[in-house]
Scaffold this motif. Sequence first.
Motif, short mmCIF file in Angstrom:
data_model
loop_
_atom_site.label_atom_id
_atom_site.label_comp_id
_atom_site.label_asym_id
_atom_site.label_seq_id
_atom_site.Cartn_x
_atom_site.Cartn_y
_atom_site.Cartn_z
N LEU A 91 6.31 2.09 -19.20
CA LEU A 91 5.28 1.05 -19.13
C LEU A 91 3.88 1.58 -19.37
N SER A 92 3.74 2.90 -19.42
CA SER A 92 2.37 3.42 -19.46
C SER A 92 1.66 3.12 -20.76
N VAL A 93 2.37 2.61 -21.75
CA VAL A 93 1.67 2.18 -22.96
C VAL A 93 0.73 1.01 -22.63
N VAL A 94 1.08 0.28 -21.61
CA VAL A 94 0.28 -0.89 -21.25
C VAL A 94 -0.42 -0.70 -19.91
N VAL A 95 0.31 -0.10 -18.97
CA VAL A 95 -0.21 0.02 -17.61
C VAL A 95 -0.92 1.35 -17.44
N LYS A 96 -2.12 1.25 -16.91
CA LYS A 96 -2.90 2.46 -16.70
C LYS A 96 -2.56 3.08 -15.36
N ARG A 97 -2.57 2.21 -14.33
CA ARG A 97 -2.21 2.70 -13.00
C ARG A 97 -1.74 1.54 -12.16
N VAL A 98 -1.01 1.92 -11.10
CA VAL A 98 -0.51 0.89 -10.19
C VAL A 98 -0.95 1.26 -8.79
N VAL A 99 -1.42 0.27 -8.05
CA VAL A 99 -1.84 0.50 -6.67
C VAL A 99 -0.90 -0.26 -5.75
N PHE A 100 -0.27 0.48 -4.84
CA PHE A 100 0.61 -0.14 -3.85
C PHE A 100 -0.14 -0.22 -2.53
N GLN A 101 -0.27 -1.42 -2.01
CA GLN A 101 -0.96 -1.60 -0.73
C GLN A 101 0.09 -1.78 0.35
N LEU A 102 0.16 -0.77 1.24
CA LEU A 102 1.21 -0.81 2.26
C LEU A 102 0.69 -1.41 3.55
N HIS A 103 1.60 -1.53 4.49
CA HIS A 103 1.25 -2.02 5.82
C HIS A 103 0.21 -1.10 6.46
N SER A 104 -0.71 -1.67 7.22
CA SER A 104 -1.82 -0.88 7.76
C SER A 104 -1.36 0.21 8.71
N SER A 105 -0.11 0.13 9.18
CA SER A 105 0.36 1.19 10.09
C SER A 105 0.63 2.50 9.35
N PHE A 106 0.64 2.45 8.05
CA PHE A 106 0.83 3.68 7.28
C PHE A 106 -0.49 4.40 7.12
N ASN A 107 -0.42 5.71 7.03
CA ASN A 107 -1.61 6.48 6.71
C ASN A 107 -2.00 6.19 5.28
N ASN A 108 -3.29 6.08 5.08
CA ASN A 108 -3.75 5.80 3.72
C ASN A 108 -2.89 4.72 3.07
N PRO A 109 -2.97 3.52 3.56
CA PRO A 109 -2.08 2.47 3.08
C PRO A 109 -2.28 2.12 1.60
N THR A 110 -3.41 2.50 1.04
CA THR A 110 -3.63 2.22 -0.38
C THR A 110 -3.16 3.41 -1.20
N ARG A 111 -2.04 3.25 -1.85
CA ARG A 111 -1.47 4.35 -2.62
C ARG A 111 -1.64 4.07 -4.11
N VAL A 112 -2.25 5.02 -4.80
CA VAL A 112 -2.51 4.85 -6.23
C VAL A 112 -1.56 5.73 -7.02
N VAL A 113 -0.92 5.15 -8.00
CA VAL A 113 -0.02 5.92 -8.86
C VAL A 113 -0.60 5.90 -10.27
N GLU A 114 -0.93 7.08 -10.76
CA GLU A 114 -1.68 7.15 -12.02
C GLU A 114 -0.82 7.25 -13.25
N SER A 115 0.45 7.54 -13.08
CA SER A 115 1.27 7.70 -14.28
C SER A 115 2.68 7.17 -14.03
N ALA A 116 3.37 6.94 -15.14
CA ALA A 116 4.75 6.46 -15.03
C ALA A 116 5.63 7.62 -14.58
N PRO A 117 6.73 7.40 -13.89
CA PRO A 117 7.21 6.11 -13.39
C PRO A 117 6.34 5.62 -12.21
N PHE A 118 6.05 4.33 -12.24
CA PHE A 118 5.15 3.76 -11.24
C PHE A 118 5.94 3.40 -10.00
N GLU A 119 5.99 4.37 -9.09
CA GLU A 119 6.80 4.14 -7.90
C GLU A 119 6.16 4.87 -6.73
N LEU A 120 6.62 4.46 -5.56
CA LEU A 120 6.11 5.07 -4.35
C LEU A 120 7.24 5.19 -3.35
#
Lengths: 450, 242
Positions: free
Chosen positions: B55-84
């Motif tokens: 997907l990286s031909v189209v998607v630059k990055r994906v941000v996963f916003q987790l539950h606030s109980s997680f540390n650093n709930p905002t997780r940024v993934v800069e490259s494919a595969p876009f997963e966490l």
Amino acid sequence: MDAKDILGLPKTPLPITQEKKPRPQKDSQRKPDGISREVYALTGGLAPLMPSIDASQLKRRPPSDEKITWQWLPFTSSARKDDLQLYHWVRVVNGVPPTGDYSFAKYNKSVDVIKYTDEEYEKYLTDPVWTKEETDQLFDLCERFDLRFIVIADRFPTFRTVEELKDRYYSVSRAILIARAPSPGEVAGHPLVKEPYNVSQETERKRALSMVLSQTKQQERKDAEVLAEAKRIAESRMAAQGAEEPDLPVTSDIGPESVERAIGHGDTISPSSVQVPSAAVAPSTSIMADNASTLASLRMLRVYLRTYALEQMVQAASSSAGLRTIKRVEQTLQDLEVNLKPKVPTKAVCAEHLELRKEILTLLNLQKQLQYKEAEGSSFRDGSYGDMPGTPKRSHRVVDQDRTFVPDAISFGGERAGKREQKRKGPGRVSETPSSPAHKRPRKMKASDL
Amino acid sequence: MGKPEDTERKKKLKDVEISVPIVYGNAAFWLGKKASEYQSHKWTVYVRGATNEDLSVVVKRVVFQLHSSFNNPTRVVESAPFELSESGWGEFEIAITLYFHNDVCEKPLNLYHHLKLYPEDESGPMSIKKPVVVEFYNEIVFTEPSESFLARVQNYPAVTFPRLPAGFTLPSSAPIEDESKRKRGDTKDHPLNQWFLNFSEADELLQLAAARQQVQAHIAKLRRQISVIDGQNQQFKSSSDQ
């Protein structure tokens, strides 16, 4: 009271109380002062909202320094071509009769009908359909009757429509005007030259007017509805176009299509029923309008999910439907074993899904229509006109034997049918035998009924 | 680098849309014996191409916003595969924001996925080996794509390329820079690949077509019935007028 006077009956009737009742009534009604009671009664016995004549002025005497007499005097009128002397009553003030022309002479107006010479006729005015004789006759009548074409048409020796006569008269006059004018520029301002008489337009206009005038109430209603819907569509299109960038061809493609389809829809649906016209016409036309504006707003987003687009389109399509109808649509989808939200929402799948939902809406509308008509039919049959088919009536009559029975719930699919039948309580639905006309069985309407 | 060329590139096409079929969801493994009170499952939330293309031909990055109980709930993934991947015990809604390349779209797109750890059938035994997988198919639709976007993606299978208006030609795209880079981004050899679900539109299309047919037949029948009754009612009306 007065009647009794006239008849010569005794004035005091036997019960005295009777007399007392009408009297206060009459006294209170006797509002006017300055006008006698009989005159006042001419207006219906009620005071007008705005007195047209100042009542106090009526009894006023003329100023006392003037001496008024009325005399029978001769007069002439400038409106007459002869010197006939007639007599009339004249109000003479202090011995001086009024001067001036006969007061009504100023109303003697006439039209300046053009007179052409034979030469001019030969040169400019010949016409394949009109002979010189006819044209002469026309102009003579025009002069005599001051261009009152209805009268002229009646008196014209050969049969001609009013429009034909007008056309001939105005084109001849125009031609003469132009021919006689020293230069074309001088007559260019003349109304006849600027805007010549247009026969076809006039005929059309009168035809249209008479059509509108002779419309029945039903047609009037139909027209009003279609016009209102067209206006709505135009407005929503304007709103959609106004919200977008200036050059977007697709919306305008949808626009005329939607208006055409809307009008087509209106024509096919409304003749069938008087009761459901607005319900049937309105959804179809407004759906088109909603679709167009939904597409436009999706476009504005630049990026969106296919499922989101489908949701918006579904909402637009069901905008006119109530919550109950939407629930019914979803129930139908379930019965058909179709996912309420597609599992694989590709472009094709979403399009099909949307079309299916629209078709189900149409289906539900038709079922409602059928119900109305059946109720109408049965009310005719029973002769009970007071029983108008209204919205959810509790006692829904079963129709005659010879009519095919229409199941209220749609029975679709094979496997699920059994389960559904088990769940339903109350009178069996699908395979119910219609009763004879003598039995009127009230059936309870359930939520899943239409 | 003349200016007219840039504006040419930026020119957008009306009536054209380009779509990217994606699948997003999660796979969750029960940790079995190793499960603790707060870490009973190991799960991965992801966004992949529907056919496992990169997907990286189209998607630059994906941000996963987790539950606030997680540390650093905002997780940024800069490259494919876009997963966490994370471990935890609770199910909650994850906000997934897709950011696209500049020539694709300046606006990000939001998806929402409810993390699923526990199987539907609660009575069955939980397996360490077989994960609980929940996936959703969707398509990202880009309206009025710019010419440069179209030119760049024309050879990438991750993208559903539209039919272009007649007579329209695109400049040929730049050659793919790094073959190895390109290879890595797809999920064809992803460890979770065996659990991925298949999404085929054919079945759904068939079902819809069958349903439509049924409904159309019913509509036709009703229309006939209505016209019959109209005729009868018309008779009543005219007879009552007499």
